[in-house]
Structures are given as C-alpha cells and as structure tokens.
Design an enzyme around this catalytic site. Structure first.
Site, PDB file in Angstrom:
ATOM      1  N   ASP A  92      -3.307   0.516  -7.960  1.00  0.00           N
ATOM      2  CA  ASP A  92      -4.379   0.810  -7.822  1.00  0.00           C
ATOM      3  C   ASP A  92      -4.880   2.334  -6.840  1.00  0.00           C
ATOM      4  O   ASP A  92      -3.844   2.562  -5.901  1.00  0.00           O
ATOM      5  CB  ASP A  92      -5.703   0.003  -7.509  1.00  0.00           C
ATOM      6  CG  ASP A  92      -6.992   0.142  -6.969  1.00  0.00           C
ATOM      7  OD1 ASP A  92      -7.009   1.136  -8.671  1.00  0.00           O
ATOM      8  OD2 ASP A  92      -7.624  -0.272  -6.774  1.00  0.00           O
ATOM      9  N   GLU A  93      -5.926   3.096  -7.303  1.00  0.00           N
ATOM     10  CA  GLU A  93      -5.713   4.428  -6.401  1.00  0.00           C
ATOM     11  C   GLU A  93      -5.031   5.307  -6.106  1.00  0.00           C
ATOM     12  O   GLU A  93      -4.229   5.851  -5.270  1.00  0.00           O
ATOM     13  CB  GLU A  93      -6.609   4.333  -5.656  1.00  0.00           C
ATOM     14  CG  GLU A  93      -7.699   3.016  -4.610  1.00  0.00           C
ATOM     15  CD  GLU A  93      -8.660   4.094  -5.239  1.00  0.00           C
ATOM     16  OE1 GLU A  93      -8.482   5.120  -5.303  1.00  0.00           O
ATOM     17  OE2 GLU A  93      -9.940   3.051  -5.093  1.00  0.00           O
ATOM     18  N   GLN A  95      -3.844   8.525  -7.143  1.00  0.00           N
ATOM     19  CA  GLN A  95      -4.672   9.429  -7.086  1.00  0.00           C
ATOM     20  C   GLN A  95      -3.792   9.760  -5.828  1.00  0.00           C
ATOM     21  O   GLN A  95      -3.668  11.048  -5.350  1.00  0.00           O
ATOM     22  CB  GLN A  95      -5.397  10.069  -7.615  1.00  0.00           C
ATOM     23  CG  GLN A  95      -6.708  10.144  -6.207  1.00  0.00           C
ATOM     24  CD  GLN A  95      -7.007   8.554  -7.117  1.00  0.00           C
ATOM     25  OE1 GLN A  95      -6.739   7.902  -8.253  1.00  0.00           O
ATOM     26  NE2 GLN A  95      -8.418   7.616  -5.323  1.00  0.00           N
TER      27      GLN A  95
END
Ligand code: ZN
Length: 209
Positions: A92-93, A95
């Site tokens: 998740d996340e 980036q």
C-alpha cells in the site's frame, strides 16, 4: 471490476497496480482483493512504508476505515525475507518506497507470487509520483480509478493540495487535499500562482495557513 486471472492451478506470478488520486478508493480496492484471497485461504502479507502513519501503525486503513493488518517496512529489500511464505503480497502507498521496490517486486513475481500494489500515480503538482510510473509499466494489470471532482462533479484524477507547502511528501487527509478534474486542478494551480504574485493576496493566504 478486476477479477483474478485463472492460471489453471499453476503457481504463476504477476503484478497488479491499483492507482489514482486521493479519495479515489485505491485502498478500498486493495482491501477488497485481499479479502477475496483471505477467503480462498491464501497466505497473504501486506506491506506499507514507514512514512505513512495515518490512523494506525500496523494496519492498512482506507478513508472509510476498512482495515487489515500489515507490516511496516523501511526498505523494500526487507520484503524479500518477510514475503517468503506468502502467496499474495500487497503493497500500500507504494509511491513512498524508493526504486529498490521495482527489483524486489519483480523478483517476487518471478518466484510465482501474486503482487498487488496500490499507490498515488501523481503528486500534488500533477507530476508522476516516485516509482509508480515504472510499476505501471512493469505490471500485467493496471487499474486506474478516479474520484469525483469536488468543484464540478466530473471524474477526478488529480490531488489538489489546499495549502501552499512545497514538499512532495505530505501525508494528508481531507483538510489538506481534495480530488479535482484536470480543468479544476489547473484552475486551482493558476489561482495559487496568481496569489503568489499579488502582495495583497499573499498576506491574506499567509494569515489563512
Ligand atoms: Zn472539476
């Protein structure tokens, strides 16, 4: 809606990317896919970067407060050991991870694991965010979801930052960002630029934040 491909029982790895702007429902979609795998009794591990500390330290929590347990990692290399026994690996996340994530996920997919990655595809300036462009290029499946523009109600792909801070990473919630369509995003960026060049307005903005 994304449905898992059939590999006729053979263990074959692949990479899925779920991307979009803030409030587009990326994490809800990640959790939906994870829940389906949990029901199928697959072994799952979920990673999130240590930078994302919203709501909870060890859970992947979406804006509507659905949650699943996750492992917080500092460096993508740590995933290689931690994911050894898993059939499904969720990130998740994404980036917020550095470029090492690309090699690590490629190696895990090559080992026959299913990888599900979720992340913001663009930053607050509308520019591609971190490793997301490369991940989208590497993936077998890319799902790009849109939110609803708060200004006009059209589909939104941009995360508009409501304050004037300049750093790329600012983990935020509703009071710091809002989803906007391309037109309303550009309009907002122009207004920020105009405000910067107007002394009177600048004072007004500073007093707001
Ligand atoms: Zn709009």
């Amino acid at each position: 809606m994304f449905l898992e491909p059939s590999n006729k029982g053979k263990s074959k790895g692949w990479i899925e990317v779920i991307c979009g702007c803030m409030f587009s429902g990326k994490t809800e979609e990640l959790i939906r896919r994870i829940n389906r795998a949990i029901i199928a009794r697959q072994r799952i591990v979920i990673f999130k970067p240590s930078i994302d500390v919203r709501y909870d330290d060890v859970k992947v929590v979406s804006h509507n407060r659905n949650s699943v347990n996750s492992v917080v990692v500092q460096h993508p290399q740590d995933m290689l050991v931690l994911a050894n026994d898993a059939d499904v690996i969720a990130v998740d996340e994404a980036q917020f991870f550095d470029e090492a994530l690309l090699e690590v996920l490629a190696a895990l997919a090559y080992k026959g694991k299913r990888i599900i990655v979720s992340g913001l595809d663009m930053d607050f300036e509308g520019k591609p965010f971190g490793v997301m462009p490369q991940l989208m290029a590497m993936a077998e499946f890319v799902t790009k979801i849109q939110a609803i523009c708060v200004c006009c109600g059209e589909p939104a792909s941009f995360s508009f930052r409501l304050n004037n801070l300049k750093q790329q990473i600012l983990v935020g919630e509703k009071d710091e960002y809002e989803p906007r369509c391309r037109v309303c995003f550009n309009q907002g960026m122009k207004e920020k630029e105009t405000a910067k060049h107007s002394k009177y307005k600048k004072i007004e903005l500073e007093s707001d934040f």
